[in-house]
Scaffold this active site. Structure first.
Site, PDB file in Angstrom:
ATOM      1  N   HIS A   1      32.027  83.953  48.141  1.00 32.79           N
ATOM      2  CA  HIS A   1      31.971  85.277  47.507  1.00 32.79           C
ATOM      3  C   HIS A   1      30.827  85.387  46.496  1.00 32.79           C
ATOM      4  O   HIS A   1      30.172  86.422  46.411  1.00 32.79           O
ATOM      5  CB  HIS A   1      33.333  85.606  46.884  1.00 32.79           C
ATOM      6  CG  HIS A   1      34.389  85.791  47.925  1.00 32.79           C
ATOM      7  ND1 HIS A   1      35.559  85.082  47.959  1.00 32.79           N
ATOM      8  CD2 HIS A   1      34.421  86.590  49.025  1.00 32.79           C
ATOM      9  CE1 HIS A   1      36.274  85.442  49.008  1.00 32.79           C
ATOM     10  NE2 HIS A   1      35.601  86.342  49.685  1.00 32.79           N
TER      11      HIS A   1
ATOM     12  N   GLU B   1      37.452  98.261  55.235  1.00 31.28           N
ATOM     13  CA  GLU B   1      38.147  97.142  55.888  1.00 31.28           C
ATOM     14  C   GLU B   1      38.924  97.708  57.081  1.00 31.28           C
ATOM     15  O   GLU B   1      39.677  98.668  56.937  1.00 31.28           O
ATOM     16  CB  GLU B   1      39.087  96.460  54.880  1.00 31.28           C
ATOM     17  CG  GLU B   1      40.120  95.518  55.466  1.00 31.28           C
ATOM     18  CD  GLU B   1      39.527  94.326  56.238  1.00 31.28           C
ATOM     19  OE1 GLU B   1      38.690  93.603  55.681  1.00 31.28           O
ATOM     20  OE2 GLU B   1      39.905  94.145  57.414  1.00 31.28           O
TER      21      GLU B   1
ATOM     22  N   ASP C   1      37.088 101.337  60.888  1.00 31.15           N
ATOM     23  CA  ASP C   1      36.063 100.493  61.507  1.00 31.15           C
ATOM     24  C   ASP C   1      34.747 100.646  60.723  1.00 31.15           C
ATOM     25  O   ASP C   1      34.182 101.752  60.644  1.00 31.15           O
ATOM     26  CB  ASP C   1      35.896 100.962  62.959  1.00 31.15           C
ATOM     27  CG  ASP C   1      34.871 100.134  63.719  1.00 31.15           C
ATOM     28  OD1 ASP C   1      34.063  99.440  63.074  1.00 31.15           O
ATOM     29  OD2 ASP C   1      34.886 100.190  64.954  1.00 31.15           O
TER      30      ASP C   1
ATOM     31  N   ASP D   1      30.772  91.451  54.958  1.00 32.31           N
ATOM     32  CA  ASP D   1      31.701  90.337  54.728  1.00 32.31           C
ATOM     33  C   ASP D   1      32.672  90.279  55.906  1.00 32.31           C
ATOM     34  O   ASP D   1      33.878  90.426  55.746  1.00 32.31           O
ATOM     35  CB  ASP D   1      32.438  90.583  53.397  1.00 32.31           C
ATOM     36  CG  ASP D   1      33.365  89.444  53.036  1.00 32.31           C
ATOM     37  OD1 ASP D   1      33.393  88.439  53.763  1.00 32.31           O
ATOM     38  OD2 ASP D   1      34.082  89.580  52.026  1.00 32.31           O
TER      39      ASP D   1
ATOM     40  N   PRO E   1      36.969  91.439  66.790  1.00 38.08           N
ATOM     41  CA  PRO E   1      36.594  92.691  66.125  1.00 38.08           C
ATOM     42  C   PRO E   1      35.265  92.634  65.367  1.00 38.08           C
ATOM     43  O   PRO E   1      34.634  93.664  65.154  1.00 38.08           O
ATOM     44  CB  PRO E   1      37.750  92.963  65.148  1.00 38.08           C
ATOM     45  CG  PRO E   1      38.646  91.782  65.164  1.00 38.08           C
ATOM     46  CD  PRO E   1      38.295  90.938  66.365  1.00 38.08           C
TER      47      PRO E   1
ATOM     48  N   ASP F   1      40.193  90.583  51.549  1.00 33.39           N
ATOM     49  CA  ASP F   1      40.822  89.754  50.525  1.00 33.39           C
ATOM     50  C   ASP F   1      40.416  90.169  49.114  1.00 33.39           C
ATOM     51  O   ASP F   1      41.022  89.737  48.134  1.00 33.39           O
ATOM     52  CB  ASP F   1      40.458  88.274  50.756  1.00 33.39           C
ATOM     53  CG  ASP F   1      38.964  88.095  50.950  1.00 33.39           C
ATOM     54  OD1 ASP F   1      38.226  88.129  49.957  1.00 33.39           O
ATOM     55  OD2 ASP F   1      38.515  87.948  52.111  1.00 33.39           O
TER      56      ASP F   1
HETATM   57  N1  SPD Z   1      33.971  80.993  59.784  1.00 37.72           N
HETATM   58  C1  SPD Z   1      34.384  81.911  58.787  1.00 37.72           C
HETATM   59  C2  SPD Z   1      33.461  83.035  58.502  1.00 37.72           C
HETATM   60  C3  SPD Z   1      34.171  83.999  57.649  1.00 37.72           C
HETATM   61  C4  SPD Z   1      33.372  84.912  56.869  1.00 37.72           C
HETATM   62  N2  SPD Z   1      34.158  85.890  56.145  1.00 37.72           N
HETATM   63  C5  SPD Z   1      35.127  85.400  55.260  1.00 37.72           C
HETATM   64  C6  SPD Z   1      35.807  86.483  54.482  1.00 37.72           C
HETATM   65  C7  SPD Z   1      36.006  86.120  53.069  1.00 37.72           C
HETATM   66  N3  SPD Z   1      35.982  87.245  52.238  1.00 37.72           N
END
Ligand code: SPD
Length: 285
Positions: free
Chosen positions: A61, A105, A135, A153, A160, A85
């Protein structure tokens, strides 16, 4: 379940000891689970792929957010695609220049699981952030010259999230950016050959629709191989400028709680080993 395996190339993978499945729900998009593990605390998985652990989420993050927000001279209007998250929103909200964040999201169940099982990890109540459950690709397609920074992210390019690595989506992001804006996307591990086609497509799409692309690396122990890449693209902002590093230095001084990002880490993350740089020198596929 007393162990969890994530396979990323044939029979190669990551194994975690699991003490308890604390959340498990099939959403319209994917299986959302939270596992309590032996060594990494709670771990969020989507369709059997690790998205975060309590212990190492700060790397992802901080590194998805702060390089672009420090490099941009005034990151006011942001868009975050995915990240249900709330960890990326948490980091964005540390920047005083941020006035608004459109947060998109696709899967409400990811938000439900995160609020229930990772209290304190995500920020869900900052008045600057507006959450849209839809989406992200369709959302971005409707925007024009609106954002200073777009942070993607998403999860891995399977299911998806596959479209988030595609040319059409990147073109839509380019249209949604203000002049001088920045797009950042998580972009998988350079060690995992399965994902090379997606990494190359993303790199070439960013390069043709947005501008200069700066891939960078960080260390995320629970992601396949532990070496992870991200890509930042802009037609004006130079992430290797002294402005970007000075701004990172200042930002970190006022945020002593940061655990991975620093001006030195920011600079070093952009030094690519030749085998990684070579991935992007060849043609699109
Ligand atoms: N291999 C995992 C890649 C995930 C990337 N996104 C993670 C979300 C965390 N906010």
């Amino acid at each position: 379940m007393n162990r969890f395996d994530e396979w990323y190339e044939g029979r190669t993978g990551l194994t975690l000891g699991v003490q308890e499945v604390v959340f498990s729900k099939q959403s319209p998009f994917q299986l959302v689970e939270v596992l309590h593990t032996d060594s990494w605390g709670h771990v969020l998985t989507l369709d059997g792929l690790v998205m975060l652990s309590e212990q190492d989420e700060f790397v992802y993050h901080e590194m998805l957010t702060h390089p672009a927000l420090c490099a941009h001279p005034k990151p006011s209007q942001l868009c975050v695609i995915g990240g249900g998250d709330g960890g990326t929103i948490r980091e964005c909200c540390k920047h005083e220049d941020v006035e608004s964040i459109d947060w998109v999201e696709i899967d409400e169940v990811v938000i439900e699981a995160s609020k229930a099982c990772f209290p304190g990890l995500g920020v869900f109540d900052d008045p600057r952030a507006s959450l849209y459950i839809e989406d992200g690709i369709k959302f971005v397609e409707r925007q024009s010259a609106k954002y200073d920074v777009i942070l993607i992210d998403g999860s891995d390019p399977i299911g998806p999230a596959e479209g988030l690595f595609g040319d059409d989506f990147v073109q839509a992001c380019a249209k949604a950016l203000k002049p001088g804006g920045i797009v950042v996307s998580q972009s998988e591990s350079p060690w995992v050959k399965t994902f090379h086609p997606n990494m190359k497509t993303l790199y070439h799409a960013l390069s043709s629709h947005v501008g200069n692309v700066s891939p960078y690396l960080c260390s995320i122990p629970l992601y396949p191989t532990g070496t992870w890449s991200m890509m930042m693209a802009s037609n004006e902002v130079d992430p290797q400028s002294s402005y970007a590093f000075d701004s990172a230095e200042q930002f970190c001084e006022s945020h002593p709680e940061l655990k991975y990002f620093s001006a030195d880490v920011f600079r070093a993350s952009q030094a690519l080993p030749p085998f990684v740089a070579a991935l992007f020198q060849s043609s699109a596929s």
